[in-house]
Design an enzyme around this catalytic site. Structure first.
Site, PDB file in Angstrom:
ATOM      1  N   ASP A  63       0.836  -1.191   0.000  1.00  0.00           N
ATOM      2  CA  ASP A  63       0.000   0.000   0.000  1.00  0.00           C
ATOM      3  C   ASP A  63       0.879   1.251   0.000  1.00  0.00           C
ATOM      4  OD1 ASP A  63      -2.812   1.024   0.471  1.00  0.00           O
ATOM      5  OD2 ASP A  63      -1.734   1.993   2.103  1.00  0.00           O
ATOM      6  N   THR A  96      -3.053   5.883  -4.147  1.00  0.00           N
ATOM      7  CA  THR A  96      -1.889   6.622  -3.644  1.00  0.00           C
ATOM      8  C   THR A  96      -0.649   6.366  -4.502  1.00  0.00           C
ATOM      9  OG1 THR A  96      -1.600   4.822  -2.094  1.00  0.00           O
ATOM     10  CG2 THR A  96      -2.588   6.811  -1.261  1.00  0.00           C
ATOM     11  N   THR A  97      -0.424   5.101  -4.854  1.00  0.00           N
ATOM     12  CA  THR A  97       0.749   4.793  -5.666  1.00  0.00           C
ATOM     13  C   THR A  97       0.617   5.469  -7.024  1.00  0.00           C
ATOM     14  OG1 THR A  97       0.688   2.647  -4.578  1.00  0.00           O
ATOM     15  CG2 THR A  97       2.254   2.907  -6.363  1.00  0.00           C
ATOM     16  N   ASP A 392      -9.552   0.404   1.866  1.00  0.00           N
ATOM     17  CA  ASP A 392      -9.553   0.776   0.450  1.00  0.00           C
ATOM     18  C   ASP A 392     -10.911   0.476  -0.176  1.00  0.00           C
ATOM     19  OD1 ASP A 392      -6.982   1.620   0.617  1.00  0.00           O
ATOM     20  OD2 ASP A 392      -6.102   0.063  -0.643  1.00  0.00           O
TER      21      ASP A 392
END
Ligand code: ADP
Ligand code: MG
Length: 554
Positions: A63, A96-97, A392
């Site tokens: 994550d 986020t990535t 998530d």
């Protein structure tokens, strides 16, 4: 500035300063390093990171937000990229990535332009124009979704969980997340809003993930205060009290003079009578269960038990609010004010032992607007990763329901965006066009990285994907990382809320622009948090100490 033969500094000896291209190069590099770090985790076939702290504690995760928040990062520009992940996590709860990888690619392409002598200001304004256009294009290519489209909402949840440590559990968790979100969603002015805090995830070691359940009400991590109280109350009438059930301490320093044993007895009797009166008032209101935010003293416990009321004390304020939402009770801050209309309802309130701890289960509530999800799993590490996956899933379902817009994943949306931005760039003149084109090409980093991480040939895959996007009706084509094909991702069930892409592109471009506009890094003597950074809300606290201990610049 006029040329000075002798180098002159107005700062103390040893203070560091980077100017012009040096400053830009250094900041861009720092930002890119952060992006490179998380890049290999992107997508379902991304790798995991093992984070080890100074005490040897270990977190294994894939994550992006977790990796970056746990990583010890000192460089100020790198911190700005970490901030991108944090914003993304707060605003959408996923992607986020993606956001960080896009920011890294925007910086990399900006560097190429700088090398071609395109001025940073031109790149920054080109990026700004492109980001605004991207927002428009995304809305055009989005699909609609309604809260009743459960099948698609489940696909969205599963897409967010694919490739996480909790992969195998997604068939159990996705429906749980969906039911929880639908339960707490509130319709206001024709729009749904979801407070994800109203879904309380309670992790308990033991059992397996399949044992996880959604409670039609809440789990409160408190036991009943007295063994004489009933363990289970059916058709509970619940009072929420924000006051202590104790004899009041005198507030002023009054002194009570007791001169005979009779007087002492009278005094104690009076105290007892007060407590008894309080309990009677609770009883008279019709309450059978009490959640008290403050203390309950021994005497009060005794009387409550005597009249058969189930009571817990020192309940967290946040839990009190959730209890109000779940049971319909009103929080009362004076026992004397408690009336039957303040009470909430639950089909059952029961103390249960789970994973070695006694907890209070408030269940069978009617249309509760706050719920608990009881998460079970073998080990602590596993539970943590399952929890992150579940967060998530809850995040993406909520976002999809709130906005009603979704898009195809697997790099499909980014590819289409890249194509449309390229077409748009043709209409722009001058050097800014180069920046808009660079922005357009930066979007390809998502499908490219997904392919790379899946062990596919990134060039062949990208060529194939580009070709399909030239075909009418193939705008949802992306990469299926499991069979290595390019296909319609919507049909393949790889779907994401549109806001993930919107937010990712917005915060990535903001951060890239901000970094690009810096041409001077000066050691400062203690900058307070609010000044010196313009109106951008960046946490640059780390910059304060740059004088002596300038962070390593790599
Ligand atoms: P992020 O932190 O950005 O959410 P993830 O590691 O969760 O990063 O990866 C998200 C990316 O993986 C998205 O672009 C999403 O569309 C893609 N993705 C998810 N499932 C699949 C799949 N089955 N095939 C291809 N891509 C997928
Ligand atoms: Mg994700």
């Amino acid at each position: 500035m006029a040329e000075i033969r002798q180098p002159m500094s107005v700062q103390p000896e040893g203070a560091q300063r980077f100017m012009g291209r040096d400053a830009q190069r250094m900041n861009i590099l720092a930002g890119r390093i952060v992006a490179e770090t998380v890049k290999t985790t992107l997508g379902p076939r991304g790798m995991d990171k093992m984070l080890v702290d100074s005490l040897g504690d270990v977190v294994i995760t894939n994550d992006g937000a977790t990796i970056l928040s746990e990583m010890d990062i000192a460089h100020p520009a790198a911190k700005m990229i970490v901030e991108v992940a944090k914003t993304q996590d707060e605003e959408v709860g996923d992607g986020t990535t993606t956001a960080v990888v896009i920011a890294g690619e925007l910086l990399k392409r900006a560097e190429d332009l700088l090398d071609q002598d395109v001025h940073a200001t031109v790149i920054a304004s080109g990026y700004k124009v492109a980001a605004e256009k991207a927002e428009e294009i995304l809305l055009e290519i989005a699909d609609k979704i309604s809260i009743d489209d459960e099948e698609m909402l489940l696909e969205i949840a599963k897409t967010a969980m694919t490739g996480k440590g909790a992969e195998k559990a997604k068939d159990t968790l996705a429906p749980l997340a969906l039911r929880a979100v639908k339960q707490v969603a509130i319709m206001e002015n024709g729009k749904y809003t979801v407070e994800t805090e109203d879904i309380k995830v309670e992790k308990k070691e033991g059992g397996c993930v399949e044992d996880s359940t959604l409670i039609q009400g809440l789990i409160i991590d408190k036991e009943r205060v007295h063994d004489g109280m009933p363990r289970k109350v059916k058709d509970a009438k619940i009072a929420l009290l924000d006051c202590a059930l104790e004899v009041k301490e005198t507030e002023t320093d009054a002194e009570i003079r007791i001169t005979s044993p009779d007087q002492l007895q009278a005094f104690l009797d009076q105290e007892e009578a007060m407590i008894k009166k309080m309990v009677d008032q609770i009883k008279d209101s019709g309450a059978t269960v009490v959640f008290c935010q403050k203390g309950i003293d021994d005497l009060a416990q005794h009387y409550l038990a005597k009249v058969g009321i189930y009571a817990t004390r020192r309940v967290k304020k946040s839990d009190m609010k959730k209890l109000a939402k779940a049971t319909g009770a009103r929080i009362v801050n004076k026992v004397a004010d408690l009336e039957s209309k303040d009470l909430g309802n639950a089909g059952s309130v029961e103390e249960k032992k789970i994973g070695g701890d006694e907890m209070t289960f408030v269940e069978e509530c009617i249309d509760p607007k706050a719920v608990s999800l009881l998460l079970r799993g073998g080990t602590d590490h596993f539970l943590e990763e399952v929890d992150r996956a579940l967060e998530d899933a809850i995040g993406v379902i909520s976002t999809a329901i709130e906005d009603g817009t979704i898009c195809a994943g697997g790099g499909a949306a980014e590819m289409e965006l890249s194509k449309k931005l390229n077409e748009y760039a043709e209409k722009i003149s001058g050097r800014e066009q180069l920046a808009v084109k660079a922005f357009a090409q930066s979007m390809e980093i998502i499908p490219r990285t997904l392919a790379e991480n899946a062990g596919m040939d990134p060039i062949d895959t990208l060529v194939a994907l580009k070709a399909s996007h030239e075909i009418h009706d193939h705008k949802r084509y992306g990469i299926d990382v499991f069979d290595g094909q390019t296909k319609d991702m919507m049909k393949a069930g790889v779907v994401e809320p549109l806001r993930i892409k919107e937010q990712a592109i917005m915060s990535a471009s903001e951060a890239a622009i901000m970094i690009l506009r810096i041409d001077d890094v000066i050691a400062a003597s203690g900058i307070s948090k609010n000044k010196g950074m313009g109106d951008d809300d960046m946490d640059m606290a780390g910059m304060g100490g740059m004088g002596g201990g300038m962070p390593p610049m790599m």
